[in-house]
Design a protein around this motif. Structure first.
Motif, PDB file in Angstrom:
ATOM      1  N   THR A 167      24.465  48.331  17.348  1.00  0.00           N
ATOM      2  CA  THR A 167      24.789  48.698  15.966  1.00  0.00           C
ATOM      3  C   THR A 167      25.884  49.759  15.930  1.00  0.00           C
ATOM      4  O   THR A 167      26.828  49.667  15.135  1.00  0.00           O
ATOM      5  CB  THR A 167      23.526  49.228  15.257  1.00  0.00           C
ATOM      6  N   ALA A 168      25.763  50.746  16.793  1.00  0.00           N
ATOM      7  CA  ALA A 168      26.778  51.805  16.842  1.00  0.00           C
ATOM      8  C   ALA A 168      28.135  51.245  17.229  1.00  0.00           C
ATOM      9  O   ALA A 168      29.165  51.594  16.642  1.00  0.00           O
ATOM     10  CB  ALA A 168      26.355  52.888  17.830  1.00  0.00           C
ATOM     11  N   GLU A 169      28.136  50.359  18.205  1.00  0.00           N
ATOM     12  CA  GLU A 169      29.403  49.785  18.671  1.00  0.00           C
ATOM     13  C   GLU A 169      30.102  49.007  17.565  1.00  0.00           C
ATOM     14  O   GLU A 169      31.332  49.018  17.451  1.00  0.00           O
ATOM     15  CB  GLU A 169      29.140  48.868  19.870  1.00  0.00           C
ATOM     16  N   LYS A 170      29.320  48.354  16.728  1.00  0.00           N
ATOM     17  CA  LYS A 170      29.919  47.529  15.681  1.00  0.00           C
ATOM     18  C   LYS A 170      30.232  48.304  14.404  1.00  0.00           C
ATOM     19  O   LYS A 170      31.261  48.058  13.759  1.00  0.00           O
ATOM     20  CB  LYS A 170      28.989  46.359  15.343  1.00  0.00           C
ATOM     21  N   TYR A 171      29.358  49.275  14.045  1.00  0.00           N
ATOM     22  CA  TYR A 171      29.458  49.877  12.728  1.00  0.00           C
ATOM     23  C   TYR A 171      29.840  51.351  12.701  1.00  0.00           C
ATOM     24  O   TYR A 171      30.341  51.833  11.687  1.00  0.00           O
ATOM     25  CB  TYR A 171      28.116  49.732  11.987  1.00  0.00           C
ATOM     26  N   VAL A 172      29.565  52.090  13.765  1.00  0.00           N
ATOM     27  CA  VAL A 172      29.806  53.528  13.734  1.00  0.00           C
ATOM     28  C   VAL A 172      31.189  53.823  14.281  1.00  0.00           C
ATOM     29  O   VAL A 172      31.615  53.240  15.273  1.00  0.00           O
ATOM     30  CB  VAL A 172      28.738  54.287  14.554  1.00  0.00           C
ATOM     31  N   GLU A 173      31.873  54.743  13.643  1.00  0.00           N
ATOM     32  CA  GLU A 173      33.228  55.076  14.071  1.00  0.00           C
ATOM     33  C   GLU A 173      33.237  55.522  15.525  1.00  0.00           C
ATOM     34  O   GLU A 173      32.382  56.278  15.986  1.00  0.00           O
ATOM     35  CB  GLU A 173      33.796  56.184  13.179  1.00  0.00           C
ATOM     36  N   LYS A 174      34.255  55.063  16.269  1.00  0.00           N
ATOM     37  CA  LYS A 174      34.287  55.255  17.708  1.00  0.00           C
ATOM     38  C   LYS A 174      34.240  56.728  18.116  1.00  0.00           C
ATOM     39  O   LYS A 174      33.670  57.081  19.130  1.00  0.00           O
ATOM     40  CB  LYS A 174      35.546  54.609  18.274  1.00  0.00           C
ATOM     41  N   ARG A 175      34.819  57.588  17.320  1.00  0.00           N
ATOM     42  CA  ARG A 175      34.900  58.979  17.764  1.00  0.00           C
ATOM     43  C   ARG A 175      33.538  59.666  17.818  1.00  0.00           C
ATOM     44  O   ARG A 175      33.351  60.670  18.483  1.00  0.00           O
ATOM     45  CB  ARG A 175      35.847  59.780  16.869  1.00  0.00           C
ATOM     46  N   PHE A 176      32.543  59.103  17.105  1.00  0.00           N
ATOM     47  CA  PHE A 176      31.221  59.711  17.157  1.00  0.00           C
ATOM     48  C   PHE A 176      30.502  59.342  18.452  1.00  0.00           C
ATOM     49  O   PHE A 176      29.790  60.150  19.034  1.00  0.00           O
ATOM     50  CB  PHE A 176      30.383  59.292  15.946  1.00  0.00           C
ATOM     51  N   GLY A 177      30.664  58.094  18.899  1.00  0.00           N
ATOM     52  CA  GLY A 177      30.120  57.680  20.177  1.00  0.00           C
ATOM     53  C   GLY A 177      28.611  57.726  20.303  1.00  0.00           C
ATOM     54  O   GLY A 177      28.081  57.824  21.393  1.00  0.00           O
ATOM     55  N   LEU A 178      27.878  57.663  19.202  1.00  0.00           N
ATOM     56  CA  LEU A 178      26.427  57.761  19.240  1.00  0.00           C
ATOM     57  C   LEU A 178      25.797  56.547  18.563  1.00  0.00           C
ATOM     58  O   LEU A 178      26.323  56.026  17.582  1.00  0.00           O
ATOM     59  CB  LEU A 178      25.949  59.036  18.538  1.00  0.00           C
ATOM     60  N   PRO A 179      24.638  56.091  19.066  1.00  0.00           N
ATOM     61  CA  PRO A 179      23.956  54.991  18.389  1.00  0.00           C
ATOM     62  C   PRO A 179      23.256  55.468  17.124  1.00  0.00           C
ATOM     63  O   PRO A 179      23.178  56.662  16.861  1.00  0.00           O
ATOM     64  CB  PRO A 179      22.924  54.545  19.431  1.00  0.00           C
ATOM     65  N   ILE A 180      22.767  54.512  16.346  1.00  0.00           N
ATOM     66  CA  ILE A 180      21.911  54.856  15.222  1.00  0.00           C
ATOM     67  C   ILE A 180      20.727  55.656  15.781  1.00  0.00           C
ATOM     68  O   ILE A 180      20.137  55.295  16.791  1.00  0.00           O
ATOM     69  CB  ILE A 180      21.406  53.586  14.523  1.00  0.00           C
ATOM     70  N   SER A 181      20.371  56.749  15.135  1.00  0.00           N
ATOM     71  CA  SER A 181      19.358  57.640  15.691  1.00  0.00           C
ATOM     72  C   SER A 181      17.970  57.007  15.646  1.00  0.00           C
ATOM     73  O   SER A 181      17.705  56.085  14.866  1.00  0.00           O
ATOM     74  CB  SER A 181      19.335  58.961  14.914  1.00  0.00           C
ATOM     75  N   GLU A 182      17.090  57.526  16.471  1.00  0.00           N
ATOM     76  CA  GLU A 182      15.709  57.040  16.488  1.00  0.00           C
ATOM     77  C   GLU A 182      15.032  57.186  15.125  1.00  0.00           C
ATOM     78  O   GLU A 182      14.389  56.240  14.643  1.00  0.00           O
ATOM     79  CB  GLU A 182      14.921  57.778  17.573  1.00  0.00           C
ATOM     80  N   PRO A 183      15.146  58.345  14.446  1.00  0.00           N
ATOM     81  CA  PRO A 183      14.495  58.477  13.136  1.00  0.00           C
ATOM     82  C   PRO A 183      15.088  57.591  12.046  1.00  0.00           C
ATOM     83  O   PRO A 183      14.476  57.441  10.987  1.00  0.00           O
ATOM     84  CB  PRO A 183      14.701  59.958  12.791  1.00  0.00           C
ATOM     85  N   ALA A 184      16.264  57.017  12.301  1.00  0.00           N
ATOM     86  CA  ALA A 184      16.911  56.178  11.293  1.00  0.00           C
ATOM     87  C   ALA A 184      16.662  54.689  11.535  1.00  0.00           C
ATOM     88  O   ALA A 184      17.284  53.841  10.913  1.00  0.00           O
ATOM     89  CB  ALA A 184      18.412  56.453  11.273  1.00  0.00           C
ATOM     90  N   THR A 185      15.742  54.379  12.439  1.00  0.00           N
ATOM     91  CA  THR A 185      15.435  52.995  12.794  1.00  0.00           C
ATOM     92  C   THR A 185      13.995  52.669  12.431  1.00  0.00           C
ATOM     93  O   THR A 185      13.090  53.466  12.674  1.00  0.00           O
ATOM     94  CB  THR A 185      15.647  52.763  14.299  1.00  0.00           C
TER      95      THR A 185
END
Length: 243
Positions: free
Chosen positions: A162-180
């Motif tokens: 999800t992070a690779e597809k939707y989150v801006e590259k500069r953040f470099g983090l996946p969707i957090s555990e509490p947000a899943t």
């Protein structure tokens, strides 16, 4: 910031749909193709990955396995299930409230939906697309039995995708555990979510009772998905920390 900040993962079988008859037929067909013998025993499937089911199916039917059996069986299972698209439409059914829940969540800003399922990816796609549910989920970011990881690890894999597809590259983090949030029907799925530090909404639409799902550690237990507001409220409450 990305516009996607929450991830809802769906188990498929006995949570969204029931295609058990077709699944059993496809397993029997794949077993015959791989071994040249009829299938006698199919092990329990609830909350398990196809990789686990395949190995146990071979063992229960006295087949001595080698390194080629798993990929060969997976390919045969995909072919056998794909050949039964019409049977999925005619014999499969969408469980009460599943379509309405998917539609409602799809309208929530900042949320993306995908699947966290034990079945292999081609069969997951067939099950949902043939029952007209595929348009509500992003199959590219899901976790599947064909990934050959335990379900708890598949949740982390889905976050990373999800992070690779939707989150801006500069953040470099996946969707957090509490947000899943995982929505599923078996104690095994609940336990996998707890292992992955993921919130879980359990629905008693499979073989487990509400009491068994609570005992496994579900954050919220619902009898079915029929109460769309309860599903939406559960997702909101579990992914939004108290003020």
């Amino acid at each position: 910031m990305s516009t996607i900040d929450r991830l809802v993962l769906w188990n498929i079988d006995h949570t969204l749909v029931d295609v058990g008859r077709v699944t059993r037929e496809a397993y029997a067909d794949a077993f015959r193709r791989v071994t040249g013998r009829p299938l006698v025993t199919l092990p329990a499937t609830a909350g398990r990955t196809d990789s686990e089911i395949i190995f146990e199916t071979l063992a229960f039917n006295d087949v001595v396995t080698d390194d080629d059996h798993l990929p060969t069986f997976i390919a045969a299972l995909a072919e056998a299930f794909g050949a039964r698209r019409k049977e999925v439409r005619s014999h499969g059914r969408v469980l009460p409230g599943a379509r309405e829940a998917l539609m409602a969540i799809a309208r929530v800003r900042g949320v993306v939906q995908s699947v966290l399922t034990g079945c292999i990816e081609p069969n997951a796609v067939v099950k949902l697309t043939e029952l007209d549910l595929g348009g509500y989920v992003d199959f590219e970011i899901g976790g599947y039995g064909s990934d050959s990881y335990p379900k708890g690890a598949l949740i982390g894999l889905a976050r990373s995708r999800t992070a690779e597809k939707y989150v801006e590259k500069r953040f470099g983090l996946p969707i957090s555990e509490p947000a899943t949030v995982l929505i599923a029907d078996s104690p095994r799925d609940v336990q996998a979510a707890r292992f992955a530090r993921t919130k879980v909404i359990a629905v008693a639409t499979g073989t487990a009772t509400e009491a068994e799902l609570r005992s496994a550690g579900a954050d919220l237990v619902l009898p079915t998905l029929a109460d769309t507001r309860a599903v939406l409220r559960g997702i909101h409450d579990l992914t939004n920390p108290p003020a």
